[in-house]
Design a protein around this motif. Structure first.
Motif, PDB file in Angstrom:
ATOM      1  N   LYS A 144      10.383   4.036  -0.935  1.00 40.64           N
ATOM      2  CA  LYS A 144      10.321   4.219  -2.302  1.00 40.64           C
ATOM      3  C   LYS A 144      11.292   5.238  -2.782  1.00 40.64           C
ATOM      4  O   LYS A 144      11.796   5.927  -1.994  1.00 40.64           O
ATOM      5  CB  LYS A 144       9.015   4.587  -2.875  1.00 40.64           C
ATOM      6  N   PRO A 145      12.014   4.802  -3.954  1.00 40.30           N
ATOM      7  CA  PRO A 145      11.498   3.975  -4.950  1.00 40.30           C
ATOM      8  C   PRO A 145      11.904   2.560  -4.398  1.00 40.30           C
ATOM      9  O   PRO A 145      12.764   2.402  -3.668  1.00 40.30           O
ATOM     10  CB  PRO A 145      12.731   4.203  -6.235  1.00 40.30           C
ATOM     11  N   TYR A 146      11.231   1.664  -5.158  1.00 44.17           N
ATOM     12  CA  TYR A 146      11.028   0.363  -4.852  1.00 44.17           C
ATOM     13  C   TYR A 146      12.442  -0.295  -4.781  1.00 44.17           C
ATOM     14  O   TYR A 146      13.136  -0.025  -6.038  1.00 44.17           O
ATOM     15  CB  TYR A 146      10.151  -0.663  -5.225  1.00 44.17           C
ATOM     16  N   GLU A 147      12.964  -1.111  -3.904  1.00 45.69           N
ATOM     17  CA  GLU A 147      14.205  -2.064  -4.426  1.00 45.69           C
ATOM     18  C   GLU A 147      13.858  -3.668  -4.103  1.00 45.69           C
ATOM     19  O   GLU A 147      12.922  -3.947  -3.344  1.00 45.69           O
ATOM     20  CB  GLU A 147      15.224  -2.018  -3.165  1.00 45.69           C
ATOM     21  N   ILE A 148      13.752  -4.402  -5.410  1.00 46.58           N
ATOM     22  CA  ILE A 148      13.160  -5.601  -5.462  1.00 46.58           C
ATOM     23  C   ILE A 148      13.137  -6.322  -4.398  1.00 46.58           C
ATOM     24  O   ILE A 148      12.377  -6.938  -3.707  1.00 46.58           O
ATOM     25  CB  ILE A 148      13.733  -6.212  -6.638  1.00 46.58           C
ATOM     26  N   LEU A 206       0.602  -1.167  -0.092  1.00 50.75           N
ATOM     27  CA  LEU A 206       0.002   0.101   0.025  1.00 50.75           C
ATOM     28  C   LEU A 206       1.075   0.972   0.041  1.00 50.75           C
ATOM     29  O   LEU A 206       1.768   1.463   0.819  1.00 50.75           O
ATOM     30  CB  LEU A 206      -0.965   0.055   1.238  1.00 50.75           C
ATOM     31  N   ASP A 207       0.756   2.051  -1.153  1.00 50.69           N
ATOM     32  CA  ASP A 207       1.453   3.288  -1.235  1.00 50.69           C
ATOM     33  C   ASP A 207       0.698   4.097  -0.139  1.00 50.69           C
ATOM     34  O   ASP A 207      -0.429   4.242  -0.018  1.00 50.69           O
ATOM     35  CB  ASP A 207       1.309   3.862  -2.613  1.00 50.69           C
ATOM     36  N   CYS A 227       4.292   1.551   1.837  1.00 53.96           N
ATOM     37  CA  CYS A 227       5.405   2.106   1.100  1.00 53.96           C
ATOM     38  C   CYS A 227       5.516   3.639   0.860  1.00 53.96           C
ATOM     39  O   CYS A 227       4.211   4.256   0.745  1.00 53.96           O
ATOM     40  CB  CYS A 227       5.078   1.483  -0.152  1.00 53.96           C
ATOM     41  N   SER A 228       6.399   4.272   1.260  1.00 56.04           N
ATOM     42  CA  SER A 228       6.467   5.495   1.147  1.00 56.04           C
ATOM     43  C   SER A 228       8.026   5.959   1.133  1.00 56.04           C
ATOM     44  O   SER A 228       8.877   5.379   1.142  1.00 56.04           O
ATOM     45  CB  SER A 228       6.122   6.282   2.590  1.00 56.04           C
ATOM     46  N   GLY A 229       8.290   7.257   0.148  1.00 50.57           N
ATOM     47  CA  GLY A 229       9.401   7.781   0.113  1.00 50.57           C
ATOM     48  C   GLY A 229      10.147   8.303   1.390  1.00 50.57           C
ATOM     49  O   GLY A 229      11.346   8.334   1.491  1.00 50.57           O
ATOM     50  N   PHE A 230       9.248   8.713   2.411  1.00 54.06           N
ATOM     51  CA  PHE A 230       9.926   9.170   3.343  1.00 54.06           C
ATOM     52  C   PHE A 230       8.804   9.141   4.584  1.00 54.06           C
ATOM     53  O   PHE A 230       7.504   9.390   4.485  1.00 54.06           O
ATOM     54  CB  PHE A 230      10.255  10.775   3.504  1.00 54.06           C
ATOM     55  N   LEU A 231       8.986   8.566   5.828  1.00 53.07           N
ATOM     56  CA  LEU A 231       8.231   8.380   7.137  1.00 53.07           C
ATOM     57  C   LEU A 231       9.023   8.738   7.956  1.00 53.07           C
ATOM     58  O   LEU A 231      10.290   8.113   8.415  1.00 53.07           O
ATOM     59  CB  LEU A 231       7.783   6.946   7.043  1.00 53.07           C
TER      60      LEU A 231
END
Length: 353
Positions: free
Chosen positions: A330-334, A279-280, A307-311
């Motif tokens: 994010k950005p996602y790493e596999i 969940l973005d 999922c977030s670029g910053f928390l």
């Protein structure tokens, strides 16, 4: 009246929008490059596969998914030898080709999936590296719009697509091409505008009709007797498609959602199947935090990965208290996505299906 300020604002807004779109595309491309690199490091799990049985299973799943205006017909040859292959990857081939066929028939039509045998000697004029062995033929044909010679020559290029914006990533056929090459096979395409398209795939046959002592496949946590289903909530189309390709390759079923409102609709529709939600946090219509709270009110057990670029630490702690099982950046790493799913499924829990 001076409109220069308004025009300037419009140009500035357009420039910002273009930069955001470009950034999203680059992030998606980087993710796909990770997927391709990761896939090359993951050995294909070869074992003896009954191609006809695999096609029948795909037919059942696709017939329940596609609109009623699209029919699927199977023409399967009798007494086919087995093929030494990874059945998950062969299923991905059939799904990708059938989805492409469906998209080429917006007003409906027929998809025909057929199997057969071919001798290597009969294929030598079409494929340079063919071996003097028997090959299994898998064909997927449609009655759709067809394509020009110019388009046909480019269809296996990564990120090349003739679909409208937001409707395709240009990855499906690139994935198909890579899988077939890794299996020592070949693919050919026949198409003309207005006359439909046929994809023909040739894979080396095993040495007998059946193989009683097939190697035992290693079972990873996400690929037990029942497949887990992941709801993926991501508003950037290219990234959403790339993550779905990754997770399907690793044995998960995936349900997509492009915003918070759609996420809640998909949850209500498929909640009995969904085992985890990717969940973005930053979503259109309804943000990820509100989506989490609403879902938690109805199901305390489903795993939710935010999922977030910053928390910041305080917000992260509050979200954990609110019901988030894990967090990824994010950005996602596999590897981080896969590790997070393994982590949230590590506890014993009933698997929804």
């Amino acid at each position: 009246m001076n409109n220069s300020g308004t025009l300037s604002d419009t140009r500035e807004a357009r420039t910002r929008r273009d930069e955001i779109n470009k950034s999203a595309i680059e992030r998606g491309k980087n993710l796909v490059r990770q997927i391709l690199t990761f896939a090359r490091k993951t050995p294909i799990k070869f074992h003896s596969v009954d191609l006809n049985a695999l096609v029948r299973e795909c037919d059942k799943m696709l017939s329940n998914t596609f609109q009623k205006t699209v029919s699927i017909r199977c023409e399967l040859a009798d007494s086919l030898p087995a093929v030494n292959a990874d059945d998950t990857q062969l299923t991905q081939i059939v799904f990708n080709l059938c989805v492409n066929a469906r998209d080429a028939m917006p007003n409906g039509g027929q998809i025909t999936i057929s199997t057969g045998l071919a001798e290597g000697s009969s294929l030598s004029e079409r494929f340079q590296e063919v071996q003097p062995v028997r090959y299994l033929r898998l064909s997927v044909s449609d009655t759709g719009s067809g394509m020009s010679e110019e388009v046909r020559k480019r269809i296996f290029e990564p990120f090349y697509t003739t679909k409208g914006r937001g409707k395709g990533t240009g990855l499906g056929l690139a994935v198909v091409y890579g899988i077939i090459g890794a299996h020592g096979g070949f693919i050919d395409v026949k198409s003309r505008p207005g006359s439909g398209t046929t994809f023909e795939i040739f894979l080396p046959a095993s040495d007998g009709i059946t193989r009683s002592a097939a190697p035992v496949r290693e079972v990873s946590p996400q690929r037990g007797a029942v497949r887990r289903t992941i709801l993926i909530v991501e508003d950037e189309e290219l990234i959403l498609s790339a993550v779905m390709i990754l997770l399907r390759e690793k044995g998960y079923d995936c349900i997509p959602a492009k915003d918070g409102a759609v996420a809640l609709e998909q949850w209500e529709k498929y909640r009995e199947r969904i085992s985890a939600i990717l969940l973005d946090v930053d979503l259109p219509k309804i943000n990820g935090w509100d989506v989490l709270l609403r879902i938690r009110n109805t199901d305390p057990d489903v795993r939710i990965i935010l999922c977030s670029g910053f928390l910041d630490p305080e917000l992260k702690s509050a979200m954990a208290d609110g019901g988030a099982n894990d967090f990824i950046g994010k950005p996602y790493e596999i590897q981080e996505v896969l590790t997070s799913l393994d982590r949230v499924f590590a506890e014993e829990d009933p698997v929804k299906h």
